[in-house]
Design an enzyme around this catalytic site. Structure first.
Site, PDB file in Angstrom:
ATOM      1  N   SER A  99       0.848  -1.192   0.000  1.00  0.00           N
ATOM      2  CA  SER A  99       0.000   0.000   0.000  1.00  0.00           C
ATOM      3  C   SER A  99       0.881   1.238   0.000  1.00  0.00           C
ATOM      4  O   SER A  99       1.985   1.217   0.554  1.00  0.00           O
ATOM      5  CB  SER A  99      -0.888   0.009   1.240  1.00  0.00           C
ATOM      6  OG  SER A  99      -1.577   1.240   1.325  1.00  0.00           O
ATOM      7  N   ALA A 134      -0.439   6.079   3.792  1.00  0.00           N
ATOM      8  CA  ALA A 134       0.228   6.257   5.091  1.00  0.00           C
ATOM      9  C   ALA A 134      -0.679   5.857   6.256  1.00  0.00           C
ATOM     10  O   ALA A 134      -0.226   5.303   7.258  1.00  0.00           O
ATOM     11  CB  ALA A 134       0.679   7.700   5.250  1.00  0.00           C
ATOM     12  N   GLU A 175      -1.687  -2.393 -11.625  1.00  0.00           N
ATOM     13  CA  GLU A 175      -3.034  -2.123 -12.133  1.00  0.00           C
ATOM     14  C   GLU A 175      -4.008  -3.079 -11.442  1.00  0.00           C
ATOM     15  O   GLU A 175      -3.788  -4.295 -11.446  1.00  0.00           O
ATOM     16  CB  GLU A 175      -3.036  -2.382 -13.646  1.00  0.00           C
ATOM     17  CG  GLU A 175      -4.298  -1.953 -14.333  1.00  0.00           C
ATOM     18  CD  GLU A 175      -4.251  -0.504 -14.815  1.00  0.00           C
ATOM     19  OE1 GLU A 175      -5.345   0.028 -15.034  1.00  0.00           O
ATOM     20  OE2 GLU A 175      -3.158   0.058 -14.956  1.00  0.00           O
ATOM     21  N   ASP A 222      -7.795  -4.915   0.101  1.00  0.00           N
ATOM     22  CA  ASP A 222      -8.643  -4.207  -0.852  1.00  0.00           C
ATOM     23  C   ASP A 222     -10.001  -4.120  -0.196  1.00  0.00           C
ATOM     24  O   ASP A 222     -10.516  -5.117   0.314  1.00  0.00           O
ATOM     25  CB  ASP A 222      -8.732  -4.946  -2.198  1.00  0.00           C
ATOM     26  CG  ASP A 222      -9.244  -4.011  -3.293  1.00  0.00           C
ATOM     27  OD1 ASP A 222      -8.604  -2.962  -3.520  1.00  0.00           O
ATOM     28  OD2 ASP A 222     -10.280  -4.295  -3.904  1.00  0.00           O
ATOM     29  N   HIS A 278     -11.933   8.110   7.136  1.00  0.00           N
ATOM     30  CA  HIS A 278     -11.576   8.533   5.786  1.00  0.00           C
ATOM     31  C   HIS A 278     -12.583   7.935   4.806  1.00  0.00           C
ATOM     32  O   HIS A 278     -13.425   7.124   5.171  1.00  0.00           O
ATOM     33  CB  HIS A 278     -10.148   8.057   5.447  1.00  0.00           C
ATOM     34  CG  HIS A 278      -9.904   6.609   5.751  1.00  0.00           C
ATOM     35  ND1 HIS A 278     -10.253   5.598   4.878  1.00  0.00           N
ATOM     36  CD2 HIS A 278      -9.395   5.989   6.846  1.00  0.00           C
ATOM     37  CE1 HIS A 278      -9.958   4.430   5.416  1.00  0.00           C
ATOM     38  NE2 HIS A 278      -9.434   4.635   6.617  1.00  0.00           N
ATOM     39  N   GLY A 279     -12.483   8.364   3.555  1.00  0.00           N
ATOM     40  CA  GLY A 279     -13.339   7.789   2.519  1.00  0.00           C
ATOM     41  C   GLY A 279     -14.818   8.016   2.799  1.00  0.00           C
ATOM     42  O   GLY A 279     -15.266   9.135   3.054  1.00  0.00           O
ATOM     43  N   TYR A 280     -15.573   6.910   2.788  1.00  0.00           N
ATOM     44  CA  TYR A 280     -17.035   6.986   2.918  1.00  0.00           C
ATOM     45  C   TYR A 280     -17.515   6.907   4.376  1.00  0.00           C
ATOM     46  O   TYR A 280     -18.724   6.813   4.616  1.00  0.00           O
ATOM     47  CB  TYR A 280     -17.680   5.842   2.123  1.00  0.00           C
ATOM     48  CG  TYR A 280     -17.400   5.911   0.640  1.00  0.00           C
ATOM     49  CD1 TYR A 280     -18.188   6.699  -0.206  1.00  0.00           C
ATOM     50  CD2 TYR A 280     -16.357   5.192   0.078  1.00  0.00           C
ATOM     51  CE1 TYR A 280     -17.931   6.770  -1.568  1.00  0.00           C
ATOM     52  CE2 TYR A 280     -16.082   5.257  -1.296  1.00  0.00           C
ATOM     53  CZ  TYR A 280     -16.873   6.047  -2.113  1.00  0.00           C
ATOM     54  OH  TYR A 280     -16.618   6.119  -3.457  1.00  0.00           O
ATOM     55  N   ASP A 281     -16.588   6.947   5.329  1.00  0.00           N
ATOM     56  CA  ASP A 281     -16.969   6.787   6.745  1.00  0.00           C
ATOM     57  C   ASP A 281     -18.091   7.723   7.217  1.00  0.00           C
ATOM     58  O   ASP A 281     -18.939   7.307   8.003  1.00  0.00           O
ATOM     59  CB  ASP A 281     -15.745   6.950   7.655  1.00  0.00           C
ATOM     60  CG  ASP A 281     -14.788   5.765   7.574  1.00  0.00           C
ATOM     61  OD1 ASP A 281     -15.115   4.782   6.878  1.00  0.00           O
ATOM     62  OD2 ASP A 281     -13.716   5.810   8.211  1.00  0.00           O
TER      63      ASP A 281
END
Length: 199
Positions: free
Chosen positions: A16, A19, A48, A77, A157-160
């Site tokens: 990954s 961080a 990819e 993932d 983070h993201g969709y939290d």
């Protein structure tokens, strides 16, 4: 079949360049005496991600890192699946945020695409441990919940901010890291991995 276990003193590559993920996994592995190196620190290219499943993409990343470094590598993932959207964004969760990682736009896109009635959603995490000889072990974790709107909370983070786990009144982003990590999809996948490969 016995799995090759990781021992204290071993080195593990985290496939990954994130961080936040490195900090999370380093903390999880520290108690087992395992040193975590990140693909980013080792200047490994990001392969990819061409698979259509979380497990498939985790394996692509883990195998690439294991072969490049000749060390065992762990990749994760994960993504958000929304029932009303047929499980999308799913493996495309990060790509939905675009090159600028605009998760506010991605969250708005989800809200626009679903009705008031069908709010069901779940987060999935697939963890793949790969060895340089090509062997892989995959562990999955899932947590069910619902989409909330407007977004709530500033942690995570993201969709939290739009995901409220079942039996909870808070979104992931309204929880502390410790609270979220106790129940999250990643915690569940890691628990299965730990049981098979660390204990």
């Amino acid at each position: 079949m016995t799995h090759p276990t990781l021992k204290s003193g071993d080195k593990l590559v985290l496939a990954s360049h994130n961080a936040g993920k490195l900090a999370e996994f380093s903390a999880l592995m520290a108690e087992f005496g395992i040193t975590v190196l990140s693909a980013g620190d080792l200047n490994l290219p990001e392969p990819e991600e061409t698979a259509t499943t979380f497990a498939g993409n985790a394996a692509i990343k883990a195998l690439a890192a294991a072969k490049a470094t000749n060390l065992p590598a762990l990749a994760d993932d994960s993504g958000l699946c929304v029932s009303a959207l047929g499980g999308v964004p799913g493996v495309y969760s990060a790509r939905w945020a675009g090159p600028n990682k605009d998760f506010n736009a991605a969250m708005a896109r989800i809200e626009e695409g679903i009705g008031q009635d069908e709010r069901e959603a779940w987060f999935v995490c697939a963890l793949c441990l790969a060895y340089p000889d090509g062997r892989t072990l995959t562990f999955e974790g899932r947590i069910d919940g619902q989409i909330v709107w407007p977004p709530r909370g500033t942690n995570g983070h993201g969709y939290d901010p739009i995901f409220e786990p079942e039996n909870e009144t808070r979104s992931f982003a309204e929880m502390t890291d410790t609270q979220k990590n106790a129940i999250s999809h990643r915690a569940r996948a890691f628990a299965a991995f730990r049981k098979a490969c660390l204990d």
